[in-house]
Write an enzyme that holds these catalytic residues in place. Structure first.
Site, short mmCIF file in Angstrom:
data_model
loop_
_atom_site.label_atom_id
_atom_site.label_comp_id
_atom_site.label_asym_id
_atom_site.label_seq_id
_atom_site.Cartn_x
_atom_site.Cartn_y
_atom_site.Cartn_z
N GLU A 319 0.67 -0.71 -0.14
CA GLU A 319 0.24 -0.10 -0.21
C GLU A 319 0.92 1.25 -0.04
O GLU A 319 0.68 2.15 -0.04
CB GLU A 319 -0.86 -0.44 0.64
CG GLU A 319 -1.90 -1.42 1.15
CD GLU A 319 -2.81 -0.87 2.42
OE1 GLU A 319 -2.58 0.25 3.11
OE2 GLU A 319 -3.65 -2.35 2.96
N GLU A 409 -5.32 -8.05 0.33
CA GLU A 409 -5.61 -7.93 1.34
C GLU A 409 -7.46 -7.53 0.43
O GLU A 409 -7.55 -6.74 -0.40
CB GLU A 409 -5.64 -6.59 2.21
CG GLU A 409 -4.29 -7.55 3.17
CD GLU A 409 -3.71 -6.24 3.37
OE1 GLU A 409 -4.21 -5.08 3.94
OE2 GLU A 409 -2.71 -5.49 3.85
#
Length: 474
Positions: A319, A409
């Site tokens: 991320e 995720e």
């Protein structure tokens, strides 16, 4: 006043529904935002360059949205485009089709521009498509739907980027290639929550992800060596499972350690003054040495997995493009440089050949390069158990369809029927733990059972012998 305007437009939309021509044709169909039903949003005209009689803004709370009503004469898949203006910076929106949500990135712009919203599967009859605030503060001009064309066969790289990859890593990669586009691996963050899935569905995730967070030296300095992540990964491997590893890297130094930002939150940008750009600019400096110290500490843990014969889907610097973690706080260039440093040190200095390198961003300018990435992935937190088609298509383009694509995720596990219908060939999904997998608002027990008992979804019992299958592909 905005809510009154929205009500009037909503009544007009309902009135038009009886005469609207159902969508099911070869050309594109435009739906102006100002003609949709508005909830907490408002029609504006100040920004030049809009289509129609205006555009919609006022996305400033989580429930603000616009709702389009789209009739269709048959079930059909369409490409969705969104014309928007990102004049307030990079944003994200939720696109919710008939209750199934997907997240769409809206990059910063100076004027109106068009972005792909992925694909939408219209049901026969009446469909509702909502654009819901999410990050908020953007302008929506219109949406455009165009009949989708069927994707061709994948052309995935046959070899790993590390020429010295271990036999185990090669076997795993070959197995993954053999199922790609045909099945999806079920996955769960943390072994304890994989056990929750087992007790809820009677099936165990094929893949378990572990976090090396507590091996970060700045965390060990505060709490000692308390992590059992490596042991849990070995446990799952020994029962025939597949292992993924990430690292919430507590900053090497500069933790604020205050009540607002305690030491254990040191992977967040807000919790440290550690400057990755300045550190990389001074390779002789103390902070650079601490950076290498941390990588070496994690290398020790990864070597334990290599010694146990565990191939690892290794997902570092996750991320990064969000900027909320320190490794992405200074932009794409330092993040990519750090990724290359880590790749070189782990493979060439430490001889870690059990790693399959997984990049974790859809953004083109953050991509570190084909030569150091085996699999591309992203993290998606959108409710509704949708197919995440926008992110899937972005990742296919990023990897030029030479890299397999993973949902590393997710907040809500995707429903298999939607994945098949959309042709969203995710290699695996991995649902996050606390407050997501065990939260019925994100993953109800009924939906989890539907997912885990679906023929398209591979569970632990169904991947036994994957090493032999992979070996046969080599």
């Amino acid at each position: 006043m905005a809510r009154l305007i929205g009500l009037l437009y909503g009544l007009a939309a309902l009135a038009n529904l009886t005469t609207a021509k159902p969508v099911c044709r070869d050309e594109s169909t435009k739906y102006e935002a100002e003609d949709a039903v508005l909830s907490g949003t408002q029609i504006l005209t100040a920004q030049s360059g809009f289509s129609g009689s205006g555009y919609v803004g006022g996305f400033d709370t989580g429930t603000d949205k616009i709702t389009f009503t789209i009739p269709s004469s048959s079930a059909k898949l369409y490409d969705l485009s969104i014309r928007y203006a990102g004049i307030y910076g990079d944003k994200r929106t939720n696109v919710v089709l008939n209750g199934a949500s997907t997240e769409v990135s809206l990059p910063a712009t100076d004027s109106f521009a068009t972005v792909s919203g992925g694909q939408i599967l219209l049901n026969e009859g009446t469909n509702t498509l909502e654009i819901v605030s999410n990050w908020g503060w953007y302008l929506i001009d219109y949406i455009l739907i165009t009949p989708a064309t069927k994707g061709g066969a994948h052309n995935i790289n046959t070899n790993l980027v590390n020429p010295s990859a271990s036999t185990e890593a090669k076997q795993l990669y070959a197995y993954l290639r053999s199922i790609y586009g045909k099945k999806i691996l079920s996955g769960q963050q943390d072994l304890s929550y994989a056990n929750y899935v087992s007790s809820t569905t009677g099936k165990t995730p094929a893949l378990v992800s572990s976090d090396l967070m507590d091996y970060s030296p700045s965390r060990v300095a505060h709490q000692g060596d308390v992590s059992h992540a490596v042991e849990e990964a070995i446990t799952h491997h020994q029962r025939g499972g597949i292992v993924s590893i990430l690292w919430h890297w507590n900053a090497p130094t500069g933790l604020y350690d205050t009540s607002e930002n305690p030491w254990w939150s040191g992977f967040y940008t807000r919790a440290t003054n550690f400057d990755i750009a300045a550190t990389l600019a001074n390779p002789q400096g103390t902070n650079y040495n601490l950076l290498i110290r941390d990588i070496d500490a994690i290398a020790y843990q990864l070597k334990r997995l290599q010694s146990a014969g565990v191939p690892v889907l290794w997902r570092p610097l996750h991320e990064a493009e969000g900027g909320w973690f320190w490794w992405g706080a200074k932009g794409s260039a330092p993040a990519k440089q750090l990724y290359h440093i880590m790749y070189e040190r782990l493979t060439k200095v430490h001889g870690l050949n059990n790693l399959i390198w997984v990049w974790n961003s859809v953004a083109q300018d953050w991509y570190p390069g084909d030569e150091v990435v085996d699999i591309v992935s992203t993290d998606v937190y959108a409710q509704g158990n949708g197919p995440m088609s926008a992110q899937y298509n972005e990742l296919v383009a990023l990897g030029k369809d030479r890299k397999m694509v993973a949902a590393a995720e997710v907040g809500a596990a995707p429903r298999p029927d939607l994945l098949v219908a959309y042709g969203a060939h995710w290699l695996w999904f991995c649902t996050w733990g606390d407050s997501f997998i065990d939260n019925a608002d994100w993953n109800s027990p009924a939906v989890l059972n539907e997912i885990y008992h679906h023929d398209y979804v591979l569970t632990l019992d169904e991947i036994q012998g994957w090493k032999n299958i992979g070996a046969a592909q080599l």
